[in-house]
Design a protein around this motif. Sequence first.
Motif, PDB file in Angstrom:
ATOM      1  N   VAL A  70       0.786   7.836  -6.089  1.00 15.66           N
ATOM      2  CA  VAL A  70      -0.302   8.786  -6.349  1.00 15.66           C
ATOM      3  C   VAL A  70       0.133  10.228  -6.114  1.00 15.66           C
ATOM      4  O   VAL A  70      -0.481  11.155  -6.641  1.00 15.66           O
ATOM      5  N   GLN A  71       1.210  10.435  -5.389  1.00 10.93           N
ATOM      6  CA  GLN A  71       1.664  11.790  -5.107  1.00 10.93           C
ATOM      7  C   GLN A  71       2.282  12.480  -6.320  1.00 10.93           C
ATOM      8  O   GLN A  71       2.606  13.666  -6.251  1.00 10.93           O
ATOM      9  N   ILE A  72       2.423  11.765  -7.448  1.00  3.90           N
ATOM     10  CA  ILE A  72       2.897  12.435  -8.664  1.00  3.90           C
ATOM     11  C   ILE A  72       1.798  13.302  -9.261  1.00  3.90           C
ATOM     12  O   ILE A  72       2.068  14.157 -10.094  1.00  3.90           O
ATOM     13  N   CYS A  73       0.577  13.092  -8.816  1.00  3.36           N
ATOM     14  CA  CYS A  73      -0.558  13.900  -9.268  1.00  3.36           C
ATOM     15  C   CYS A  73      -0.460  15.282  -8.617  1.00  3.36           C
ATOM     16  O   CYS A  73       0.062  15.431  -7.511  1.00  3.36           O
ATOM     17  N   ALA A 104      -5.066   6.744  -2.918  1.00  3.13           N
ATOM     18  CA  ALA A 104      -5.329   8.128  -3.318  1.00  3.13           C
ATOM     19  C   ALA A 104      -6.170   8.854  -2.276  1.00  3.13           C
ATOM     20  O   ALA A 104      -5.842   9.977  -1.870  1.00  3.13           O
ATOM     21  N   ILE A 105      -7.227   8.223  -1.828  1.00  3.63           N
ATOM     22  CA  ILE A 105      -8.108   8.846  -0.833  1.00  3.63           C
ATOM     23  C   ILE A 105      -7.349   9.096   0.465  1.00  3.63           C
ATOM     24  O   ILE A 105      -7.444  10.168   1.055  1.00  3.63           O
ATOM     25  N   GLU A 106      -6.563   8.103   0.890  1.00  2.00           N
ATOM     26  CA  GLU A 106      -5.806   8.262   2.133  1.00  2.00           C
ATOM     27  C   GLU A 106      -4.756   9.360   2.034  1.00  2.00           C
ATOM     28  O   GLU A 106      -4.378   9.943   3.050  1.00  2.00           O
ATOM     29  N   GLU A 107      -4.311   9.665   0.820  1.00  2.25           N
ATOM     30  CA  GLU A 107      -3.320  10.719   0.628  1.00  2.25           C
ATOM     31  C   GLU A 107      -3.969  12.068   0.304  1.00  2.25           C
ATOM     32  O   GLU A 107      -3.278  13.027  -0.011  1.00  2.25           O
ATOM     33  N   GLY A 108      -5.288  12.133   0.351  1.00  4.49           N
ATOM     34  CA  GLY A 108      -5.977  13.406   0.178  1.00  4.49           C
ATOM     35  C   GLY A 108      -6.393  13.760  -1.237  1.00  4.49           C
ATOM     36  O   GLY A 108      -6.745  14.899  -1.523  1.00  4.49           O
ATOM     37  N   TYR A 109      -6.358  12.787  -2.138  1.00  2.00           N
ATOM     38  CA  TYR A 109      -6.784  13.018  -3.517  1.00  2.00           C
ATOM     39  C   TYR A 109      -8.199  12.496  -3.722  1.00  2.00           C
ATOM     40  O   TYR A 109      -8.677  11.645  -2.979  1.00  2.00           O
ATOM     41  N   MET A 123       0.826  -1.192   0.000  1.00  2.00           N
ATOM     42  CA  MET A 123       0.000   0.000   0.000  1.00  2.00           C
ATOM     43  C   MET A 123       0.875   1.263   0.000  1.00  2.00           C
ATOM     44  O   MET A 123       0.530   2.224  -0.646  1.00  2.00           O
ATOM     45  N   GLN A 124       1.994   1.211   0.753  1.00  2.00           N
ATOM     46  CA  GLN A 124       2.853   2.395   0.809  1.00  2.00           C
ATOM     47  C   GLN A 124       3.366   2.777  -0.576  1.00  2.00           C
ATOM     48  O   GLN A 124       3.460   3.965  -0.901  1.00  2.00           O
ATOM     49  N   LEU A 125       3.679   1.793  -1.395  1.00  2.00           N
ATOM     50  CA  LEU A 125       4.146   2.081  -2.754  1.00  2.00           C
ATOM     51  C   LEU A 125       3.101   2.891  -3.513  1.00  2.00           C
ATOM     52  O   LEU A 125       3.424   3.895  -4.156  1.00  2.00           O
TER      53      LEU A 125
END
Length: 67
Positions: free
Chosen positions: A8-11, A31-36, A1-3
């Motif tokens: 997704v942070q390249i967005c 994506a959702i967990e990273e705020g996207y 999951m960490q990968l």
Amino acid sequence: MQLMKDVVQICEPNGMILDPFAGAGTTVLAAIEEGYRAVGIEVTDAYYKLGTDRVRFALEAQKGEGE
């Protein structure tokens, strides 16, 4: 999951991520967990159910932890 959280942070910030092969929902959940915002597409009924259940259960668990 960490990968996937790293990928997704390249967005661009506050961007929308499209996963055209959602499968188990890993990219959508990351994506959702990273705020996207995220949209997943899955044509196979079994994987659609697996992915949506996984994302829903994970988000409900996170919500429950915040209470």
